[in-house]
Scaffold this active site. Sequence first.
Site: not given
Length: 305
Positions: A251-254
């Site tokens: 979820a770092a990209g989200d």
Amino acid sequence: MAKRILVAGSSNIDFLLTTPYIPAPGETLISGGKYAFTPGGKGANAAIAAKAMGADVIFCSRVGDDAYGDRLIALFNERGIDTRYIKVDRLEQTGLAVVMLEKSGTNRIIVFSGANSKICDTDVEAAFSAYPDAVLTQFEIRPDAVIAAARTAAYEGIPFFVDAGPADAEFPLAKLEQVEVFSPNETETEILTGIRPNNLENCLRASIALCNKVDIKYVVLKLGERGCYIYDGKYCDLISPYDVPVVDTTAAGDVFTAALTTEYLRTNDIISSAKFANAAGALAVTKLGAVNSVPTLEEVRKLIG
Ligand code: RIB
């Protein structure tokens, strides 16, 4: 006043399993770690992150008529997200993602789409009745829903932001209209362009290739521990990352794209917004889980200093 962002995207329950390594075909591996069923989904992660970063969020999604769906909707309400455009689909189960997390923090994810596969163009069009100032979407829902979001945003004259995960080489990118920010990670960039953005020259080549397919104002490539790369059709910039201990990259990209969207709407400055997003994404990798790793606005501002 806070900007109103319509997030059109997926909601999942993540089955998170830690593993020393990914087993070979036919191999049975004792994890020796832990597992959890936690909230996730690229749309849900982005919705919760945008809200945490200070936006007002309208979330258009679908869940199944089951305990996971109830749990997700309760969470969105608890976080202050407008859930009027989340449908409970009686024929489909809530989406589920199997997240295999290695010790390095790297993950591999397999998604069962379930109710997310039924999010359609009319679901998204209906959510524009909430008068958003901007729209953010990902590719974890059907192409017709993404294209409807782009088309309606263009019609309404509001900016359209795309997180290109998960990338699909078959996605009809040319049907997206006037994208304000298009943000893929390294793998997604390679799938969409055939170019691995592993050095500055390839970042530029890949960004140009994307701009040749879609009308994009800013390409923002998410490069993980190398930071992010911005291209505006003329100039480019590499924005340095924050050095943090990596626990889980899920979820770092989200979180990055949601933070970028929220800060850009606040400041209209892509460079400072990318720095802000780098900080938010960096904080997300320091914690286990997807939604559980979304930082607070205070934490992001503290890291930026
Ligand atoms: O980007 C991370 C997300 O991808 C996870 O939360 C999982 O649900 C999958 O959608």
